[in-house]
Design a protein around this motif. Sequence first.
Motif, PDB file in Angstrom:
ATOM      1  N   LEU A   1       0.800  -1.213   0.000  1.00  0.00           N
ATOM      2  CA  LEU A   1       0.000   0.000   0.000  1.00  0.00           C
ATOM      3  C   LEU A   1       0.844   1.280   0.000  1.00  0.00           C
ATOM      4  O   LEU A   1       0.317   2.363   0.240  1.00  0.00           O
ATOM      5  N   GLN A   2       2.134   1.139  -0.290  1.00  0.00           N
ATOM      6  CA  GLN A   2       2.960   2.312  -0.548  1.00  0.00           C
ATOM      7  C   GLN A   2       2.884   2.608  -2.044  1.00  0.00           C
ATOM      8  O   GLN A   2       2.903   1.681  -2.857  1.00  0.00           O
ATOM      9  N   ARG A   3       2.797   3.877  -2.412  1.00  0.00           N
ATOM     10  CA  ARG A   3       2.615   4.219  -3.819  1.00  0.00           C
ATOM     11  C   ARG A   3       3.834   3.851  -4.653  1.00  0.00           C
ATOM     12  O   ARG A   3       3.716   3.259  -5.728  1.00  0.00           O
ATOM     13  N   SER A   4       5.005   4.248  -4.177  1.00  0.00           N
ATOM     14  CA  SER A   4       6.195   3.988  -4.984  1.00  0.00           C
ATOM     15  C   SER A   4       7.447   4.021  -4.129  1.00  0.00           C
ATOM     16  O   SER A   4       7.543   4.772  -3.162  1.00  0.00           O
ATOM     17  N   ALA A   5       8.405   3.178  -4.497  1.00  0.00           N
ATOM     18  CA  ALA A   5       9.756   3.199  -3.943  1.00  0.00           C
ATOM     19  C   ALA A   5      10.686   3.057  -5.133  1.00  0.00           C
ATOM     20  O   ALA A   5      10.683   2.037  -5.821  1.00  0.00           O
ATOM     21  N   ARG A   6      11.472   4.092  -5.387  1.00  0.00           N
ATOM     22  CA  ARG A   6      12.325   4.098  -6.562  1.00  0.00           C
ATOM     23  C   ARG A   6      13.714   4.603  -6.211  1.00  0.00           C
ATOM     24  O   ARG A   6      13.916   5.273  -5.205  1.00  0.00           O
ATOM     25  N   VAL A   7      14.665   4.275  -7.085  1.00  0.00           N
ATOM     26  CA  VAL A   7      16.007   4.830  -6.982  1.00  0.00           C
ATOM     27  C   VAL A   7      16.116   5.921  -8.038  1.00  0.00           C
ATOM     28  O   VAL A   7      16.030   5.651  -9.243  1.00  0.00           O
ATOM     29  N   LEU A   8      16.268   7.169  -7.571  1.00  0.00           N
ATOM     30  CA  LEU A   8      16.298   8.316  -8.460  1.00  0.00           C
ATOM     31  C   LEU A   8      17.632   9.039  -8.359  1.00  0.00           C
ATOM     32  O   LEU A   8      18.296   9.017  -7.319  1.00  0.00           O
ATOM     33  N   ASP A   9      17.992   9.704  -9.448  1.00  0.00           N
ATOM     34  CA  ASP A   9      19.136  10.602  -9.421  1.00  0.00           C
ATOM     35  C   ASP A   9      18.737  11.813  -8.589  1.00  0.00           C
ATOM     36  O   ASP A   9      17.787  12.520  -8.949  1.00  0.00           O
ATOM     37  N   PRO A  10      19.400  12.087  -7.464  1.00  0.00           N
ATOM     38  CA  PRO A  10      18.953  13.176  -6.587  1.00  0.00           C
ATOM     39  C   PRO A  10      19.066  14.562  -7.212  1.00  0.00           C
ATOM     40  O   PRO A  10      18.446  15.507  -6.718  1.00  0.00           O
ATOM     41  N   GLN A  11      19.832  14.688  -8.283  1.00  0.00           N
ATOM     42  CA  GLN A  11      19.961  15.982  -8.947  1.00  0.00           C
ATOM     43  C   GLN A  11      18.864  16.197  -9.980  1.00  0.00           C
ATOM     44  O   GLN A  11      18.190  17.225 -10.012  1.00  0.00           O
ATOM     45  N   THR A  12      18.663  15.196 -10.851  1.00  0.00           N
ATOM     46  CA  THR A  12      17.680  15.336 -11.931  1.00  0.00           C
ATOM     47  C   THR A  12      16.299  14.826 -11.538  1.00  0.00           C
ATOM     48  O   THR A  12      15.314  15.145 -12.217  1.00  0.00           O
ATOM     49  N   MET A  13      16.220  14.032 -10.471  1.00  0.00           N
ATOM     50  CA  MET A  13      14.989  13.373 -10.003  1.00  0.00           C
ATOM     51  C   MET A  13      14.442  12.390 -11.044  1.00  0.00           C
ATOM     52  O   MET A  13      13.270  12.028 -11.020  1.00  0.00           O
ATOM     53  N   LYS A  14      15.303  11.919 -11.926  1.00  0.00           N
ATOM     54  CA  LYS A  14      14.917  10.906 -12.917  1.00  0.00           C
ATOM     55  C   LYS A  14      15.353   9.525 -12.422  1.00  0.00           C
ATOM     56  O   LYS A  14      16.381   9.400 -11.755  1.00  0.00           O
ATOM     57  N   PRO A  15      14.586   8.469 -12.771  1.00  0.00           N
ATOM     58  CA  PRO A  15      14.974   7.125 -12.342  1.00  0.00           C
ATOM     59  C   PRO A  15      16.321   6.723 -12.917  1.00  0.00           C
ATOM     60  O   PRO A  15      16.639   7.038 -14.078  1.00  0.00           O
ATOM     61  N   VAL A  16      17.125   6.032 -12.116  1.00  0.00           N
ATOM     62  CA  VAL A  16      18.390   5.505 -12.634  1.00  0.00           C
ATOM     63  C   VAL A  16      18.071   4.270 -13.472  1.00  0.00           C
ATOM     64  O   VAL A  16      17.007   3.644 -13.317  1.00  0.00           O
ATOM     65  N   PRO A  17      18.952   3.899 -14.390  1.00  0.00           N
ATOM     66  CA  PRO A  17      18.727   2.671 -15.164  1.00  0.00           C
ATOM     67  C   PRO A  17      18.629   1.458 -14.236  1.00  0.00           C
ATOM     68  O   PRO A  17      19.341   1.381 -13.232  1.00  0.00           O
ATOM     69  N   TRP A  18      17.774   0.524 -14.587  1.00  0.00           N
ATOM     70  CA  TRP A  18      17.629  -0.701 -13.794  1.00  0.00           C
ATOM     71  C   TRP A  18      18.708  -1.698 -14.215  1.00  0.00           C
ATOM     72  O   TRP A  18      18.422  -2.740 -14.804  1.00  0.00           O
ATOM     73  N   ASP A  19      19.942  -1.371 -13.900  1.00  0.00           N
ATOM     74  CA  ASP A  19      21.051  -2.214 -14.337  1.00  0.00           C
ATOM     75  C   ASP A  19      21.830  -2.829 -13.185  1.00  0.00           C
ATOM     76  O   ASP A  19      22.802  -3.549 -13.386  1.00  0.00           O
ATOM     77  N   GLY A  20      21.410  -2.547 -11.959  1.00  0.00           N
ATOM     78  CA  GLY A  20      22.107  -3.084 -10.799  1.00  0.00           C
ATOM     79  C   GLY A  20      23.458  -2.455 -10.564  1.00  0.00           C
ATOM     80  O   GLY A  20      24.218  -2.923  -9.703  1.00  0.00           O
ATOM     81  N   GLU A  21      23.778  -1.379 -11.295  1.00  0.00           N
ATOM     82  CA  GLU A  21      25.093  -0.744 -11.162  1.00  0.00           C
ATOM     83  C   GLU A  21      25.012   0.762 -10.937  1.00  0.00           C
ATOM     84  O   GLU A  21      25.785   1.313 -10.161  1.00  0.00           O
ATOM     85  N   THR A  22      24.074   1.436 -11.601  1.00  0.00           N
ATOM     86  CA  THR A  22      23.984   2.885 -11.507  1.00  0.00           C
ATOM     87  C   THR A  22      23.382   3.282 -10.172  1.00  0.00           C
ATOM     88  O   THR A  22      22.270   2.883  -9.835  1.00  0.00           O
ATOM     89  N   MET A  23      24.141   4.095  -9.432  1.00  0.00           N
ATOM     90  CA  MET A  23      23.714   4.434  -8.093  1.00  0.00           C
ATOM     91  C   MET A  23      22.857   5.705  -8.075  1.00  0.00           C
ATOM     92  O   MET A  23      23.082   6.632  -8.826  1.00  0.00           O
ATOM     93  N   GLY A  24      21.867   5.694  -7.202  1.00  0.00           N
ATOM     94  CA  GLY A  24      21.024   6.853  -6.970  1.00  0.00           C
ATOM     95  C   GLY A  24      20.559   6.832  -5.524  1.00  0.00           C
ATOM     96  O   GLY A  24      21.111   6.110  -4.694  1.00  0.00           O
ATOM     97  N   GLU A  25      19.521   7.590  -5.232  1.00  0.00           N
ATOM     98  CA  GLU A  25      19.008   7.679  -3.865  1.00  0.00           C
ATOM     99  C   GLU A  25      17.623   7.040  -3.790  1.00  0.00           C
ATOM    100  O   GLU A  25      16.784   7.262  -4.662  1.00  0.00           O
ATOM    101  N   ILE A  26      17.406   6.236  -2.759  1.00  0.00           N
ATOM    102  CA  ILE A  26      16.086   5.646  -2.565  1.00  0.00           C
ATOM    103  C   ILE A  26      15.112   6.742  -2.146  1.00  0.00           C
ATOM    104  O   ILE A  26      15.388   7.518  -1.230  1.00  0.00           O
TER     105      ILE A  26
END
Length: 548
Positions: A369-394
């Motif tokens: 029942l949580q809307r979303s949990a994503r890893v985003l680039d904290p600067q651009t607020m865009k999702p990081v690639p789902w590659d298991g390597e590109t780091m972002g912020e939860i």
Amino acid sequence: MASIFDQDLPRNEANYTPLSPLSFLERAADVYPQRTAVVHGGLRRTWAQVYERCRRLASALHQAGLGKGDTVAVMLPNTPPMVEAHFGIPMAGAVLNTLNTRLDPEAIAFMLEHGEARAVIVDPEFAPVMQKAIALRKEGRPLLVIDAEDALFTGEAQRIGSTTYEAFLAGGDPSFAWELPADEWDAIALNYTSGTTGNPKGVVYHHRGAAINAISNILEWDMPKHPVYLWTLPMFHCNGWCFPWTVAARAGVNVCLRKVEAKAMADAIREYGVTHYCGAPIVHGMLVNAPEDLKKGLPRGVKAMVAGAAPPASLIEGMEKLGFDLTHVYGLTEVYGPATACAKHDAWDRLDIGERARLNARQGVRYHLQRSARVLDPQTMKPVPWDGETMGEIMFQGNITMKGYLKNAKATQEAFAGGWYRTGDLAVQYPDGYIKIKDRSKDIIISGGENISSIEVEDVLYRHPDILAAAVVAKPDAKWGETPCAFVELKAGAKLTAEEVVAHCKKHLAGFKVPRAVVFGELPKTSTGKIQKFELRKQAGSAAAIDV
């Protein structure tokens, strides 16, 4: 222009009720009045009795002049009054502030003042600390102090209040006509963060989020009716991850536990037929590493939830040997405790322990029942690639997120900048959408320009069979800027040298990631079992280096 579906279709009392976990208690008492709700030593109470006591508590608070918007603090272990506080206090319209029982008087005094507490319920074990905290308050606001007695407390009871908890309840009306909040956005609880840098922040929960996360707990565990829940997780920690309300929703049994020890846990699991419990890895490790005779007769199929550090392979294997089903969850105070879960797939059961550990060590996917949990680039607020390597912020978005920080508009705005709650945890997202934490932003070690994840190094340390607990922090270095410093706690009877630890790490890590210092000893931990890295950072400056 209004839609036809909005015309003459108003929201009213017949078709809309604010969401609140208080409804769960009312239903449990109505439907299962004679089922056991609380076990504490020889004490047994039914759901009907708990409901009556919670109404008495709400009534007594009301008679004392406390109501909507007033803060009632509690300093209690996992005892029956703590269960009742989660219902009785908000039933009076007040806000529950559960205080960390491990804190010093100065921190408690700050919380009492900052939260503007008008009453506090205190267990005798913590009366001396509370008495000092009350004396340290700078404000002159009257504070109603209530002593909560407990027959299982073996120390010398010191009364610091004007009344006892039982006497206070005796003056309340068992038929008190409590009401649901007028708005589900109303505050239900106030929880303070750890405050490792500066004063702690007051996280405000609303009724809607508390109810929704309580239900999500049920969904994540496929929790059946009438579970038997063992209170190993402190109820002061994120309101016990909302499990006081979860257990009521399923009309389960709250098995109270004053002190978390391996024998007490094992005895309770056997005696009461415990089906569920939660805790940090160290709590589960108590059972895994306990003597074999202590573990005899433990029922199989117990569901355990682990949060904090990712469970190492040794813990997962140990839990499997016990026959326990371990679920890894992740969250923070600001999201009501757990808000993601590493949802397991049947195919994982056919994999070897190493691969299962790798998959289960991920923080997983959003709660139901949580809307979303994503890893985003904290600067651009865009999702990081789902590659298991590109780091972002939860980052989180949805109903299981705090209202904000009490009396701290700047911190609230910063936390919600960009329309997401920013956790500060750095992570990657895999092609299957599962999130894996790499580190806290403040815990990344930058050595010679290279980023080193302390969690990655810790995962390797936990693979060593002699290591009970491990933590890695940055150690200042004249040449590299920073290098990894490993703090290691060994299992009972184990002997290990720093050189052997380094050799083990070299087998699994690139050279620049290998710890250059190893320090042995018991690791400092919070009351919930989390390792206090801020304490270790203080020590790292004087840790002896190893030539690698």
